[in-house]
Design a protein around this motif. Structure first.
Motif, PDB file in Angstrom:
ATOM      1  N   CYS A  78       0.965  -1.132   0.148  1.00  0.00           N
ATOM      2  CA  CYS A  78      -0.065  -0.125   0.129  1.00  0.00           C
ATOM      3  C   CYS A  78       0.947   1.147  -0.235  1.00  0.00           C
ATOM      4  O   CYS A  78       1.897   1.602   0.552  1.00  0.00           O
ATOM      5  CB  CYS A  78      -1.081   0.030   1.386  1.00  0.00           C
ATOM      6  SG  CYS A  78      -1.952   1.251   1.386  1.00  0.00           S
TER       7      CYS A  78
ATOM      8  N   GLU B 102       0.241   4.152   1.034  1.00  0.00           N
ATOM      9  CA  GLU B 102      -0.017   4.784   2.326  1.00  0.00           C
ATOM     10  C   GLU B 102       1.148   4.480   3.330  1.00  0.00           C
ATOM     11  O   GLU B 102       1.170   3.238   3.649  1.00  0.00           O
ATOM     12  CB  GLU B 102      -1.358   4.775   2.885  1.00  0.00           C
ATOM     13  CG  GLU B 102      -2.621   5.132   2.219  1.00  0.00           C
ATOM     14  CD  GLU B 102      -2.366   6.870   2.361  1.00  0.00           C
ATOM     15  OE1 GLU B 102      -2.191   7.330   3.440  1.00  0.00           O
ATOM     16  OE2 GLU B 102      -2.824   7.550   1.179  1.00  0.00           O
TER      17      GLU B 102
ATOM     18  N   HIS C  96      -7.701   2.096   2.816  1.00  0.00           N
ATOM     19  CA  HIS C  96      -7.130   3.340   2.144  1.00  0.00           C
ATOM     20  C   HIS C  96      -7.884   3.465   0.728  1.00  0.00           C
ATOM     21  O   HIS C  96      -7.603   4.721   0.304  1.00  0.00           O
ATOM     22  CB  HIS C  96      -5.752   3.697   2.185  1.00  0.00           C
ATOM     23  CG  HIS C  96      -4.844   3.466   3.531  1.00  0.00           C
ATOM     24  ND1 HIS C  96      -4.301   2.365   3.989  1.00  0.00           N
ATOM     25  CD2 HIS C  96      -4.852   4.318   4.462  1.00  0.00           C
ATOM     26  CE1 HIS C  96      -3.791   2.633   5.001  1.00  0.00           C
ATOM     27  NE2 HIS C  96      -4.293   3.950   5.338  1.00  0.00           N
TER      28      HIS C  96
ATOM     29  N   CYS D 178       0.527   1.545   6.608  1.00  0.00           N
ATOM     30  CA  CYS D 178      -0.599   0.791   6.312  1.00  0.00           C
ATOM     31  C   CYS D 178      -0.485  -0.665   7.281  1.00  0.00           C
ATOM     32  O   CYS D 178       0.550  -1.281   7.066  1.00  0.00           O
ATOM     33  CB  CYS D 178      -0.744   0.429   4.843  1.00  0.00           C
ATOM     34  SG  CYS D 178      -2.300  -0.861   4.544  1.00  0.00           S
TER      35      CYS D 178
ATOM     36  N   CYS E  13      -6.285  -1.322  -1.611  1.00  0.00           N
ATOM     37  CA  CYS E  13      -6.180  -1.780  -0.147  1.00  0.00           C
ATOM     38  C   CYS E  13      -7.598  -1.235   0.465  1.00  0.00           C
ATOM     39  O   CYS E  13      -8.068  -0.264   0.205  1.00  0.00           O
ATOM     40  CB  CYS E  13      -5.137  -0.674   0.372  1.00  0.00           C
ATOM     41  SG  CYS E  13      -5.270  -0.525   2.338  1.00  0.00           S
TER      42      CYS E  13
HETATM   43 ZN    ZN Z   1      -3.338   0.757   2.984  1.00  0.00          ZN
END
Ligand code: ZN
Length: 384
Positions: free
Chosen positions: A183, A185, A229, A188, A226
Motif C-alpha cells: 500500500c 500509504e 485506504h 498501512c 487496499c
Molecule cells: Zn493501505
C-alpha cells in the motif's frame, strides 16, 4: 474486575487476525458486539466476540480458533462501548488484526469468497446471491449466532444445519494470494512495508507482518486495492510459500501455525527462538519431562516440510497418521526427514504436529474458552 476484563480482552486479541492461512470464519465485529440477546447485557460489548469465538471453537472441536473481523470505522468511537473496549479495538486496527474500514460494504463477503471461509452473521445477504452463489449453493457458509444453553450456537441460513462450513478459495483469491502487495500509504497496517527491500515491516506503522500473512486485497473494478485506504496496491512480487501446521495434544488440535519459506519454526516445551511454538501449557508432567524446550524444527524448502529433531530424547514420525506402534519411525536427535502429506511428527505419545488439513481433531475434551484463557495471557509484553 476491570483488570480481569482487560485480561479477557487480551485473550480475545489472540483470536482475531487477518492472516488468510489462520482465519477460520469472517465476522462483522460491529454486528457481533450488538448481539444483545446472547447475554442480555449492555447494548454493545466486546466480550460477545469472545462468546462467538468460543462457539466456533466448539463447532470445529479445536482450540485457539481465529476469526477475521471486518468493522466500520464508527465502532472506534461507539459510545456504547467502554473507553477501554474502544481503546482495544483501536489497537487491533493499528496492528492490522482487524480490518477497520470507512465503508465495509460487502467486504465481509468478499473476504469469505476469496478465502473460502464461512461467515458468522445474522444478515441473510439475499441481495448478494447473484454475486456470491455459494450463499445458497453451500449450506452452512453463512451461519447466524443465536443464544443457546451453554453460550451461543449457530444456525445456517440455508439448510438449517448448525456447523459453519468452509469452502474453497475462489480462483481470484488463489491468484491474489500468490502475490504480495504494497500500500502506498505509509504505515498501512494491512499492506505495510511500502519501502520494500524484503523488509517485513514498515516500522513507523508498527506492522511487523510477514508478507505471507497479508490479508487478501479488495478488488475494485478488477484492480487490487487496499480496503482500508481505497488506493491501488503495488505488486511486491511472489508471496512466500506457506504450509499450515497444527499441534494436536490428546486428540484435540490446540493451535495452528504457519510455516513459511522465510524462516524455520521450532516447537517444544518452551522454545527460545523467535516465533517458537510453545507446548508446555498443554503437557502433563511426564510429557514435560520428555519434551525438550526446543524439540523439533520445521523448515519449508521447495514446497517440502522438513522436520529435524533438535531434542535430547528424540521423536518419531507416524506415516499417514497411523497410530499403530509398529508403523512409528523413530527420529533420533539431529535427524531430519521430509514430512509426507499425511505424516505427523510425534514428540511424545499423544503430542503430534502435522499438516492442519490432515490432522483430525476431536474431542474427548472441550476446547478451552477464550474467556477463561485469560490468565495464560499474563505474559503479554507491555507496549512501548
Ligand atoms: Zn493501505
Amino acid at each position: 474486575m476491570r483488570f480481569e476484563i482487560s485480561k479477557v480482552l487480551d485473550a480475545i486479541e489472540g483470536r482475531v487476525c487477518t492472516d488468510p492461512s489462520l482465519a477460520r470464519a469472517v465476522v462483522d465485529l460491529a454486528e457481533v458486539i450488538r448481539y444483545q440477546d446472547i447475554d442480555g447485557g449492555r447494548p454493545a460489548s466486546l466480550l460477545r466476540l469472545g462468546m462467538v469465538i468460543d462457539a466456533l471453537s466448539r463447532e470445529l472441536e479445536e482450540d485457539s480458533v481465529q476469526v477475521y473481523a471486518v468493522v466500520h470505522r464508527a465502532l472506534l468511537s461507539d459510545a456504547d462501548l467502554t473507553s477501554n473496549e474502544r481503546m482495544v479495538v483501536r489497537r487491533w486496527a493499528d496492528d492490522g488484526l482487524v480490518e477497520v474500514l470507512d465503508n465495509p460494504g460487502d467486504r465481509m463477503l468478499e473476504v469469505a469468497d476469496l478465502l473460502g471461509l464461512p461467515v458468522l452473521s445474522r444478515v441473510r445477504f439475499d441481495g448478494l446471491r447473484g454475486r456470491f452463489p455459494w450463499l445458497v449453493e453451500q449450506p452452512g457458509r453463512v451461519v447466524a449466532p443465536v443464544p443457546g444453553a451453554g453460550g451461543p450456537v449457530f444456525i445456517a441460513h440455508v439448510g438449517g444445519g448448525h456447523s459453519p462450513v468452509a469452502g474453497k478459495r475462489s480462483p481470484t483469491g488463489v491468484k491474489l494470494l500468490a502475490r504480495q502487495w504494497r500500500c502506498p500509504e505509509s504505515g498501512c497496517a494491512l499492506f505495510g512495508g511500502g519501502g520494500g527491500g524484503g523488509a517485513f515491516a514498515d516500522l513507523a506503522g508498527g506492522a511487523d507482518r510477514s508478507p505471507a500473512a497479508q490479508p487478501p486485497p479488495a478488488l475494485r473494478n478488477g484492480v487490487p486495492t487496499c480496503p482500508r485506504h481505497g488506493v491501488r496496491l503495488g505488486d511486491g512480487g511472489p508471496r512466500p510459500r506457506t504450509e499450515v501446521l497444527a499441534v494436536r495434544v490428546g486428540g484435540l488440535v490446540r493451535r495452528r501455525f504457519v510455516l513459511s519459506e522465510e524462516q524455520p519454526i521450532v516447537a517444544g516445551r518452551a522454545p527460545e527462538q523467535d516465533g517458537g511454538i510453545m507446548l508446555g501449557q498443554w503437557l502433563n508432567d511426564e510429557a514435560r519431562r520428555w519434551i525438550s524446550r526446543g524439540h523439533v524444527r520445521f523448515e519449508l524448502r521447495v514446497g517440502e516440510v522438513i522436520v529435524t529433531d533438535v531434542s535430547t530424547n528424540g521423536s518419531g514420525i507416524r506415516p499417514a497418521g497411523s497410530m499403530a506402534e509398529s508403523d512409528r519411525i523413530p527420529l533420533a536427535p539431529q535427524q531430519s526427514r521430509v514430512l509426507g502429506e499425511n505424516d505427523m511428527v510425534e514428540l511424545y505419545p499423544g503430542v503430534q504436529i502435522g499438516r492442519a488439513e490432515e490432522l483430525p481433531t476431536g474431542a474427548p475434551f472441550t476446547p478451552t474458552s477464550v474467556m477463561a484463557e485469560a490468565p495464560t495471557m499474563a505474559m503479554r509484553l507491555p507496549r512501548p
